[in-house]
Design an enzyme around this catalytic site. Structure first.
Site, PDB file in Angstrom:
ATOM      1  N   GLY A 249       0.854  -1.184   0.000  1.00  0.00           N
ATOM      2  CA  GLY A 249       0.000   0.000   0.000  1.00  0.00           C
ATOM      3  C   GLY A 249       0.886   1.228   0.000  1.00  0.00           C
TER       4      GLY A 249
ATOM      5  N   THR B 259     -10.526   2.413  -6.635  1.00  0.00           N
ATOM      6  CA  THR B 259     -11.655   3.339  -6.807  1.00  0.00           C
ATOM      7  C   THR B 259     -12.152   3.313  -8.253  1.00  0.00           C
ATOM      8  OG1 THR B 259     -10.855   4.771  -5.055  1.00  0.00           O
ATOM      9  CG2 THR B 259     -12.346   5.781  -6.656  1.00  0.00           C
TER      10      THR B 259
ATOM     11  N   GLU C 178      -4.225   8.040  -1.781  1.00  0.00           N
ATOM     12  CA  GLU C 178      -3.229   8.929  -2.423  1.00  0.00           C
ATOM     13  C   GLU C 178      -2.098   9.276  -1.448  1.00  0.00           C
ATOM     14  OE1 GLU C 178      -3.522  10.151  -5.848  1.00  0.00           O
ATOM     15  OE2 GLU C 178      -4.749   8.370  -5.630  1.00  0.00           O
TER      16      GLU C 178
ATOM     17  N   ILE D 275     -20.585  20.625  17.378  1.00  0.00           N
ATOM     18  CA  ILE D 275     -21.288  21.908  17.583  1.00  0.00           C
ATOM     19  C   ILE D 275     -22.800  21.723  17.405  1.00  0.00           C
ATOM     20  CG2 ILE D 275     -21.644  24.235  16.620  1.00  0.00           C
ATOM     21  CD1 ILE D 275     -18.649  24.292  15.952  1.00  0.00           C
TER      22      ILE D 275
HETATM   23  C1  LIG Z   1     -11.781   3.967  -0.117  1.00  0.00           C
HETATM   24  C2  LIG Z   1     -10.406   3.704  -0.642  1.00  0.00           C
HETATM   25  C3  LIG Z   1     -10.128   3.938  -1.976  1.00  0.00           C
HETATM   26  C4  LIG Z   1      -8.856   3.656  -2.492  1.00  0.00           C
HETATM   27  N1  LIG Z   1      -8.616   3.832  -3.830  1.00  0.00           N
HETATM   28  C5  LIG Z   1      -7.450   3.365  -4.352  1.00  0.00           C
HETATM   29  C6  LIG Z   1      -7.241   3.350  -5.776  1.00  0.00           C
HETATM   30  O1  LIG Z   1      -8.060   3.825  -6.565  1.00  0.00           O
HETATM   31  N2  LIG Z   1      -6.104   2.771  -6.248  1.00  0.00           N
HETATM   32  C7  LIG Z   1      -5.161   2.238  -5.420  1.00  0.00           C
HETATM   33  O2  LIG Z   1      -4.166   1.720  -5.909  1.00  0.00           O
HETATM   34  N3  LIG Z   1      -5.307   2.278  -4.062  1.00  0.00           N
HETATM   35  C8  LIG Z   1      -6.427   2.821  -3.524  1.00  0.00           C
HETATM   36  N4  LIG Z   1      -6.609   2.812  -2.165  1.00  0.00           N
HETATM   37  C9  LIG Z   1      -5.556   2.289  -1.300  1.00  0.00           C
HETATM   38  C10 LIG Z   1      -4.858   3.382  -0.508  1.00  0.00           C
HETATM   39  O3  LIG Z   1      -4.090   4.191  -1.353  1.00  0.00           O
HETATM   40  C11 LIG Z   1      -4.034   2.666   0.581  1.00  0.00           C
HETATM   41  O4  LIG Z   1      -4.946   2.111   1.500  1.00  0.00           O
HETATM   42  C12 LIG Z   1      -3.093   3.620   1.285  1.00  0.00           C
HETATM   43  O5  LIG Z   1      -2.064   4.025   0.421  1.00  0.00           O
HETATM   44  C13 LIG Z   1      -2.455   2.977   2.522  1.00  0.00           C
HETATM   45  O6  LIG Z   1      -1.869   1.770   2.198  1.00  0.00           O
HETATM   46  P1  LIG Z   1      -2.207   0.469   3.055  1.00  0.00           P
HETATM   47  O7  LIG Z   1      -3.678   0.310   3.029  1.00  0.00           O
HETATM   48  O8  LIG Z   1      -1.406  -0.678   2.586  1.00  0.00           O
HETATM   49  O9  LIG Z   1      -1.782   0.827   4.528  1.00  0.00           O
HETATM   50  P2  LIG Z   1      -0.346   0.673   5.175  1.00  0.00           P
HETATM   51  O10 LIG Z   1       0.709   1.117   4.233  1.00  0.00           O
HETATM   52  O11 LIG Z   1      -0.230  -0.707   5.728  1.00  0.00           O
HETATM   53  O12 LIG Z   1      -0.463   1.723   6.358  1.00  0.00           O
HETATM   54  C14 LIG Z   1      -1.061   1.443   7.621  1.00  0.00           C
HETATM   55  C15 LIG Z   1      -0.667   2.580   8.561  1.00  0.00           C
HETATM   56  O13 LIG Z   1       0.776   2.631   8.699  1.00  0.00           O
HETATM   57  C16 LIG Z   1       1.257   3.921   8.357  1.00  0.00           C
HETATM   58  N5  LIG Z   1       2.550   3.822   7.688  1.00  0.00           N
HETATM   59  C17 LIG Z   1       2.886   3.013   6.657  1.00  0.00           C
HETATM   60  N6  LIG Z   1       4.170   3.220   6.296  1.00  0.00           N
HETATM   61  C18 LIG Z   1       4.660   4.181   7.109  1.00  0.00           C
HETATM   62  C19 LIG Z   1       5.911   4.842   7.220  1.00  0.00           C
HETATM   63  N7  LIG Z   1       6.928   4.551   6.414  1.00  0.00           N
HETATM   64  N8  LIG Z   1       6.045   5.786   8.166  1.00  0.00           N
HETATM   65  C20 LIG Z   1       5.013   6.109   8.997  1.00  0.00           C
HETATM   66  N9  LIG Z   1       3.802   5.517   8.947  1.00  0.00           N
HETATM   67  C21 LIG Z   1       3.616   4.573   8.005  1.00  0.00           C
HETATM   68  C22 LIG Z   1       0.212   4.496   7.420  1.00  0.00           C
HETATM   69  O14 LIG Z   1       0.262   5.909   7.409  1.00  0.00           O
HETATM   70  C23 LIG Z   1      -1.079   3.953   8.028  1.00  0.00           C
HETATM   71  O15 LIG Z   1      -1.468   4.769   9.087  1.00  0.00           O
HETATM   72  C24 LIG Z   1      -7.847   3.151  -1.627  1.00  0.00           C
HETATM   73  C25 LIG Z   1      -8.119   2.959  -0.272  1.00  0.00           C
HETATM   74  C26 LIG Z   1      -9.377   3.211   0.228  1.00  0.00           C
HETATM   75  C27 LIG Z   1      -9.633   2.962   1.686  1.00  0.00           C
END
Ligand SMILES: Cc1cc2nc3c(=O)[nH]c(=O)nc-3n(C[C@H](O)[C@H](O)[C@H](O)COP(=O)(O)OP(=O)(O)OC[C@H]3O[C@@H](n4cnc5c(N)ncnc54)[C@H](O)[C@@H]3O)c2cc1C
Length: 408
Positions: free
Chosen positions: A134, A161, A385, A359
């Site tokens: 992700g 999405t 994003e 509020i």
């Molecule tokens: C409704 C929705 C629509 C989406 N649409 C798309 C889309 O169209 N195309 C697509 O490809 N993806 C899409 N996504 C995916 C989205 O971009 C990812 O969920 C997001 O980038 C986070 O990745 P992850 O879910 O693997 O979380 P993780 O990377 O596992 O993150 C989990 C937590 O750890 C934190 N974290 C991770 N790495 C670090 C770091 N190095 N330092 C500090 N904190 C960190 C993150 O900030 C987060 O709080 C969508 C997600 C949702 C929920």
């Protein structure tokens, strides 16, 4: 070139046009499609395809100073209407951004033509995220193996999405990120255009979500999915791991998509936040509460302080967004500014919508108003994003001039 924060007459015309569209076409069906998650909002899709996408009559779309700022103004206005319905509009969306960022002129013409045509509505999407990749998009496991004149894709993409529309309706496409060579790390990652209906691309289903419930967030599986090699965006050549591996055009080209899309997400956040703030202001006025903006800090009531802070947060997020968008218009690198805008707006909308529910009390919590929905719609702007944390990391790297290997 200086940056002006006055919108051009052209953009003001567009703003008024989209504000009316949001109020008349989106708000009346907003609750319906929040409750009926994933149902195709046919009245909105048909309206947008036939009338909405052409913009206000007589508007010059290429006037100086407009361009990307206008895209952000449109996003703010339509997300004031409904962010889920905005994401369900038949457009090339993020898939189109990937083609625009990394495609050749021929690819742009070929893949984007159905979005300008008179046929049936079409959708575009971008699939990067996987069960184990992700935030760290370089960890992508989906493979693309060259076999004769085609690439064969295998893997699973989640949270895509508009993925249902893009994978299903003829003329649409999904821009899929996959690796052609795992040993090359980022250098092996490329984006491929997979047209809707391609054998081997399977829609598994849509995610049930907290907010933006009108948006179809799909899981897609690729099983021996063949796409012509001309559907690769950017160069086929692979730069092996090493000090220069991050300089590969394919991965960099695909990442450049975010410099364009993050200001749009920031603008979407501003739209949702403004919807909540407007409702608070209307409700206070209805209750006869006059806000004293000129009262000194010690004389202000708690509500006055809260509202002033909400307005300041919203303005700050909007100005950062317009700065990042203006830099795009000027052809300047905006990686830092795009992440700043996205980080600020994602946090601001989360705080503003929560405060609005607070509020307004029970009325804010109740489904009689849309404020509780906007609070649910807000949080995603801090996740997709690039999450809040990831965008803060990018800002820190750019300011300190550290490579990603030193600050991760
Ligand atoms: C409704 C929705 C629509 C989406 N649409 C798309 C889309 O169209 N195309 C697509 O490809 N993806 C899409 N996504 C995916 C989205 O971009 C990812 O969920 C997001 O980038 C986070 O990745 P992850 O879910 O693997 O979380 P993780 O990377 O596992 O993150 C989990 C937590 O750890 C934190 N974290 C991770 N790495 C670090 C770091 N190095 N330092 C500090 N904190 C960190 C993150 O900030 C987060 O709080 C969508 C997600 C949702 C929920």
């Amino acid at each position: 070139m200086p940056i002006s924060f006055d919108l051009t007459d052209n953009t003001r015309t567009a703003q008024a046009h989209y504000r009316k569209m949001a109020a008349e076409q989106m708000r009346p069906i907003s609750r319906k499609y929040d409750l009926e998650e994933h149902t195709l909002p046919t009245e909105w899709v048909d309206y947008f395809w036939k009338e909405g996408r052409s913009g206000p009559q007589g508007m010059k779309l290429d006037a100086p100073g407009d361009g990307f700022v206008q895209v952000c103004v449109q996003a703010e206005e339509l997300c004031w209407g409904d962010a889920g319905l905005y994401l369900r509009m038949p457009t090339a969306a993020l898939g189109g951004s990937a083609v625009a960022a990394a495609g050749t002129p021929e690819q742009k013409a070929r893949f984007l033509a159905p979005f300008k045509g008179e046929g049936e509505p079409v959708w575009g999407a971008m699939a990067i995220t996987e069960p184990a990749a992700g935030s760290d998009s370089a960890a992508i496991q989906t493979t693309a193996d060259l076999d004769g004149d085609a690439y064969v894709l295998n893997g699973t993409k989640i949270f895509c999405t508009a993925g249902e529309g893009a994978a299903t309706f003829e003329g649409g496409f999904v821009a899929v990120w996959a690796t052609v060579d795992k040993s090359a790390g980022r250098g092996g990652i490329k984006a491929f255009v997979v047209p809707a209906g391609t054998p081997g691309m399977r829609l598994v289903g849509c995610e049930k979500k907290l907010g933006i419930r009108a948006s179809d967030t799909a899981t897609l599986v690729f099983e021996n999915c063949r796409v012509p090699k001309e559907n690769l965006l950017g160069r086929a050549e692979v730069k092996k791991k090493g000090p220069k591996s991050s300089g590969d055009k394919g991965f960099k080209g695909a990442m450049a998509t975010f410099d364009a899309s993050r200001p749009i997400v920031a603008a979407m956040a501003v739209g949702v936040g403004r919807a909540a703030l407007d409702t608070v202001l209307e409700e206070l006025e209805r209750q006869g509460v006059a806000l004293r903006y000129d009262a000194g800090p010690h004389a202000q009531t708690a509500v006055e302080r809260d509202v002033i802070e909400m307005e300041a947060e919203l303005q700050a997020a909007r100005l950062l967004t317009w700065r990042a968008a203006t830099m795009m218009n000027q052809g300047k690198p905006n990686n830092l500014e795009a992440s700043m805008a996205k980080a600020k707006a994602g946090l601001a909308v989360t705080k503003i919508t929560q405060k609005a529910v607070e509020i307004l009390g029970p009325a804010g919590y109740s489904k009689k108003l849309l404020v509780e929905k906007w609070m649910r719609d807000a949080k995603i702007n801090d996740i997709y994003e690039g999450t809040q944390q990831i965008n803060q990391l990018i800002v820190a790297r750019r300011i300190l001039d550290y490579p990603s290997s030193m600050l991760r």
